[in-house]
Design an enzyme around this catalytic site. Sequence first.
Site, PDB file in Angstrom:
ATOM      1  N   CYS A 116     -10.053  -3.746   0.595  1.00  0.00           N
ATOM      2  CA  CYS A 116      -9.029  -4.430  -0.221  1.00  0.00           C
ATOM      3  C   CYS A 116      -9.137  -6.161  -0.157  1.00  0.00           C
ATOM      4  O   CYS A 116      -8.431  -6.713  -0.850  1.00  0.00           O
ATOM      5  CB  CYS A 116      -7.662  -4.123   0.591  1.00  0.00           C
ATOM      6  SG  CYS A 116      -7.330  -2.345   0.811  1.00  0.00           S
ATOM      7  N   HIS A 244      -2.530  -9.504  -1.247  1.00  0.00           N
ATOM      8  CA  HIS A 244      -2.906  -7.800  -1.718  1.00  0.00           C
ATOM      9  C   HIS A 244      -1.747  -7.161  -1.724  1.00  0.00           C
ATOM     10  O   HIS A 244      -0.683  -7.228  -0.995  1.00  0.00           O
ATOM     11  CB  HIS A 244      -3.874  -7.606  -0.389  1.00  0.00           C
ATOM     12  CG  HIS A 244      -4.044  -6.168  -0.466  1.00  0.00           C
ATOM     13  ND1 HIS A 244      -4.538  -5.346  -1.535  1.00  0.00           N
ATOM     14  CD2 HIS A 244      -3.825  -5.144   0.507  1.00  0.00           C
ATOM     15  CE1 HIS A 244      -4.520  -4.043  -1.267  1.00  0.00           C
ATOM     16  NE2 HIS A 244      -4.109  -3.766   0.121  1.00  0.00           N
ATOM     17  N   ASN A 274      -0.866   0.121  -4.863  1.00  0.00           N
ATOM     18  CA  ASN A 274      -1.875  -0.502  -4.072  1.00  0.00           C
ATOM     19  C   ASN A 274      -3.347   0.001  -4.634  1.00  0.00           C
ATOM     20  O   ASN A 274      -3.648   1.300  -4.669  1.00  0.00           O
ATOM     21  CB  ASN A 274      -1.574   0.193  -2.678  1.00  0.00           C
ATOM     22  CG  ASN A 274      -2.852  -0.529  -1.752  1.00  0.00           C
ATOM     23  OD1 ASN A 274      -3.897  -1.082  -2.321  1.00  0.00           O
ATOM     24  ND2 ASN A 274      -2.627  -0.835  -0.486  1.00  0.00           N
TER      25      ASN A 274
END
Length: 318
Positions: A116, A244, A274
């Site tokens: 990520c 993020h 996500n």
Amino acid sequence: MQQMYGSAITGIAAYRPTNLVSNVELAERTTVDPEWIESRTGIKTRYHATDEEDMVTMSADAGQKAIAMANVDPAEIDLTIVATATRRQRMPGIGPQVATRIGLPASGAYDLNAVCAGFTYSVSMASNAVRVGDARNVLVVGVERTSDWINPEDPDTFVIFGDGAGAVVVSRSTEDEIGPTVWGSDGGRHKVLGLTEMPDGREFVTMDGPLVYKWSTATMPGVAERACAAAGISLSDVDWFVPHQANRRIIDTLTRTLNFPKDRVMFDVVDTGNTSAASVPLALSRLYETGRTSPGDRVLLLGFGAGLTYAGQIIRMP
């Protein structure tokens, strides 16, 4: 003595798959309620790539559009970095394929896996390459097909993750428009989030959600403040916050802890889910597409996730 240059982001673009998946559709495949998904994660929709939307295709589409926006000759893209963690084929990497698909005849290419945080790591690598003169322009892509790795029987992951690609071009500049990167890792927590092999041999993403929440909300505010300090500014000088896109609760908590104006924070997770290494560039692209930014606006980028890894930097909008 080697000449040093400034670095700047000159192009931003995204590729969002054609298949938009609602909470209602996901609920039909699982035992969870659509309202539960939104209340738990803040996510309303996410994209799942079709068979035709492979990682090279999505990366090349986003990359080509970013290069066009940067108004850079493809022959002057000297390096391509693809941040990804979800490609099934371990080697070769897809960076060379992306460069060839776009038509970048002089580009070196490699993949980077910091999950990520992969995009923020890659922006740092690109900026460093430009500043020391190793490259005139660098294409950076964050791309994921997390839908290939999520288990329909695990609502903690199945309802969160999505697919897509975002890209930027990092170019030489007369000024430093990409600040120093503040980064770190905690390998002692590597089991908190990652791939787990099931008894039948399949691998799926598994996650200890409460621990991810506690770690990210406790650690990332300090990283954000250090990234600002490294750039020689304070948090109050930041125009936009693009973290993020893990889930809405984490972003909300970070926003409150930093006392950052909520209307200056990107919540692309609501519409996109996500997308791991693609989440920061997708959110940055969405911010640019809204027309709310001005050239030179300071943006705090913050990537964090599996590894555990994290990185943050200040950039200026093109």
